[in-house]
Scaffold this active site. Structure first.
Site, short mmCIF file in Angstrom:
data_model
loop_
_atom_site.label_atom_id
_atom_site.label_comp_id
_atom_site.label_asym_id
_atom_site.label_seq_id
_atom_site.Cartn_x
_atom_site.Cartn_y
_atom_site.Cartn_z
N GLU A 161 0.49 -0.90 -0.05
CA GLU A 161 -0.15 0.41 -0.05
C GLU A 161 1.06 1.13 0.16
OE1 GLU A 161 -3.76 0.52 -0.17
OE2 GLU A 161 -2.56 2.27 -0.64
N PHE A 162 0.51 2.18 -0.81
CA PHE A 162 1.42 3.18 -1.02
C PHE A 162 0.67 4.42 -0.63
CE2 PHE A 162 3.09 0.80 -4.27
CZ PHE A 162 4.50 0.84 -4.09
N LYS A 216 8.20 -1.60 -3.05
CA LYS A 216 7.45 -0.80 -1.03
C LYS A 216 8.59 -0.25 -0.25
CE LYS A 216 4.97 1.15 1.76
NZ LYS A 216 4.04 2.00 1.22
N PHE A 268 11.47 13.78 9.28
CA PHE A 268 10.08 13.12 8.89
C PHE A 268 10.25 12.16 10.22
CE2 PHE A 268 14.15 10.50 7.07
CZ PHE A 268 14.23 9.34 7.71
N CYS A 272 6.57 4.84 9.32
CA CYS A 272 7.24 3.86 8.38
C CYS A 272 7.96 4.02 7.59
CB CYS A 272 6.01 3.94 7.05
SG CYS A 272 4.96 2.35 7.68
N LYS A 275 11.05 2.24 9.49
CA LYS A 275 11.29 0.54 10.10
C LYS A 275 11.70 0.59 9.05
CE LYS A 275 6.67 -0.18 9.32
NZ LYS A 275 6.82 -0.73 8.14
#
Ligand code: NAD
Ligand code: UGA
Length: 461
Positions: A161-162, A216, A268, A272, A275
């Site tokens: 998923e983006f 991804k 940032f 995600c 990680k």
């Protein structure tokens, strides 16, 4: 033909993604399951403003589909048993102990959910990795599924998923692309046909399964790299009299570079980027690619440096000490338009300031005190803060209350309302001389200066 979908994991990805699938495919029954009963009951709350996740447009989509063909439940086994297709959308955080701690992804939730599918699926089931996973995880998922009870068959696909938080619904409704990796052509086409209800055919990309898993991680690594790149240049702008917004515009008009993801900031955050890069670093190390690992590691290190740099800037400007000083923190979420605080730069910056003995008054339009308590790992101080050398924090109801008696306002999230603050009113309640530290370049600096405040903005020399 898919009639029934089960999604394991009702989080920031599972909830919104399934809501949009249910909205666009009214003929498919979609059940989102989670072990967390509180989260499921919040998804089922009659008051749509109390859904567990804040995303613009989400409440409307859920309101249209819930009870029709969108269901939220803790009945994991039953939902798997009646599904033709199961999305695995569980959390995959960085491991905190054991081999690979601090870098590798913790795959225990993926393993458990794959075992649940192996045990409870019936007939033929398509299993889709929606979580972000290390490349080659599909091998593990396939092995677990194959070891389940006999009489069942599975096809495993990768479909990362983006979506970005804060724009999840528009990202899902109008994605740049949908990526499907796999080997089983009929499973790939079944999943593609779901997206085909609203995504143009040319935006549905098909790859081999390993390319899909790795794409991804790579997309997030490249996006985060741009932020570290522009933040590194922001520091140089501050040292030289250049302006990072002007530099960003100048380079972003080059069509080879593009204009997005060039905003300097406090570093940032989010669950995600860090990680996923750490996972990439771990994978590169695993495959003996140590130079590649070091290359990506630097993106994370620069990001950590940027967060500490901003806290240090505040302390240095306030005559080298913030002990006992009240500082208004505006924004705690990791970005605007979300209530998510995972890895928010505000956490590191506030911790640094608390360590220096500051008294923080924190205001965020969507983050509550309990979330801040969990993120900082310290409870708020009760009552009016007494003079003390120890850092402490309190929740403020609005920016004016936060600023009252403060020596500085520190803007850490780019909430739109912070671009139109009433600087005269804020300055009037602050202790002078008073500062504004705008880590997002969102404040009306001219108005703040006109109100008598000293202003620092990231990336402006
Ligand atoms: P999340 O923590 O918000 O949600 C995951 C949910 O899965 C939790 O509610 C947890 O209780 C549930 N869960 C875990 N194991 C379970 C099990 N065995 N059975 C039932 N429920 C179970 O996580 P998220 O932010 O939705 O992310 C999920 C995945 O998607 C991660 O791999 C993440 O990297 C990826 N991702 C996240 C985003 C984002 O914006 N947050 C975007 C793209 C991809
Ligand atoms: C990011 C990616 O953008 C998504 O494509 C991806 O699906 C998702 O991670 C994921 O895998 O979880 P998200 O973290 O929700 O999405 O939000 P972003 O808009 O990417 O912002 C991440 C962080 O970077 C925020 O702290 C934001 O403030 C910061 N940022 C972003 C900047 O500092 N400058 C920018 O120019 C852009």
């Amino acid at each position: 033909m898919i009639h029934s979908i089960c999604c394991i994991g009702a989080g920031y990805v599972g909830g919104p993604t399934m809501a949009v699938i249910a909205d666009r495919c009214p003929q498919i029954q979609v059940t989102v399951v989670d072990l967390n009963a509180r989260r499921i009951s919040a998804w089922n709350d009659d008051d749509l403003s109390r859904l567990p996740i804040y995303e613009p447009g989400l409440a409307e989509v859920v309101g249209r589909c819930r009870g029709r063909n969108l269901h939220f439940s803790t009945e994991v086994e039953g939902a798997i048993a009646s599904a033709d297709l199961v999305f695995l959308s569980v959390n995959t955080p960085t491991k905190t102990k054991g081999a690979g701690a601090g870098q590798a992804s913790d795959l225990r939730w993926i393993e458990t959910s794959a075992r649940q599918v192996a045990a409870n699926a019936s007939g033929h089931t398509i299993v889709v990795e929606k979580s972000t996973l290390p490349v080659r995880t599909a091998e593990t998922v396939k092995t677990i599924l194959a070891a389940g009870p006999a009489g069942k068959s599975f096809a495993v696909l990768s479909n990362p998923e983006f979506l970005a938080e804060g724009t999840a619904i528009t990202d899902l409704e109008n994605p740049d692309r949908v990526l499907i990796g796999g080997e089983d052509a009929s499973a790939i086409e079944a999943l593609a046909s779901i997206y085909g209800h609203w995504v143009p055919a040319e935006r549905i990309l098909r790859t081999n399964i390993w390319s899909s898993e790795l794409s991804k991680l790579t997309a997030n690594a490249f996006l985060a790299q741009r932020i570290s790149s522009i933040n590194s240049i922001a520091a140089l702008c501050e040292a030289t009299g250049a302006d990072v917004i002007e530099v960003g515009r100048a380079i972003g008009t080059d069509s080879r570079l593009g204009s997005k993801f060039l905003k300097a900031g406090p570093g940032f955050g989010g669950s995600c980027f860090q990680k996923d890069i750490l996972n990439l670093v771990y994978l590169c190390g695993h495959y003996g690619l140590h130079e590649v690992a070091r290359y990506w590691q630097q993106v994370v290190e620069l990001n950590a440096w940027q967060k500490h740099r901003i806290a240090s800037k505040v302390v240095a400007s306030l005559f080298g000490t913030v002990t006992g000083k009240r500082l208004a923190i505006l924004g705690f979420a990791f970005k605007a338009d979300t209530n998510d605080t995972r890895e928010a730069p505000a956490i590191t910056i506030c911790r640094d300031l608390l360590e220096e003995g500051a008294q923080l008054a924190i205001y965020d339009p969507k983050v509550d005190g309990e979330q801040i308590r969990q993120a900082l790992g310290v409870p708020p101080s009760a009552g009016a803060p007494a003079p003390s050398d120890d850092g402490l924090w309190q929740l403020a109801a609005d920016p004016l209350t936060a600023a009252s008696g403060a020596d500085a306002i520190v803007i850490l999230t780019e909430w739109k309302t912070f671009s139109s603050l009433d600087w005269s009113a804020l300055s009037a309640v602050m202790r002078q001389p008073a500062w504004v530290f705008d880590a997002r370049r969102i404040a009306d600096a001219g108005a703040a200066r006109a109100a008598g405040l000293k202003v620092w903005q990231v990336g402006l020399g």
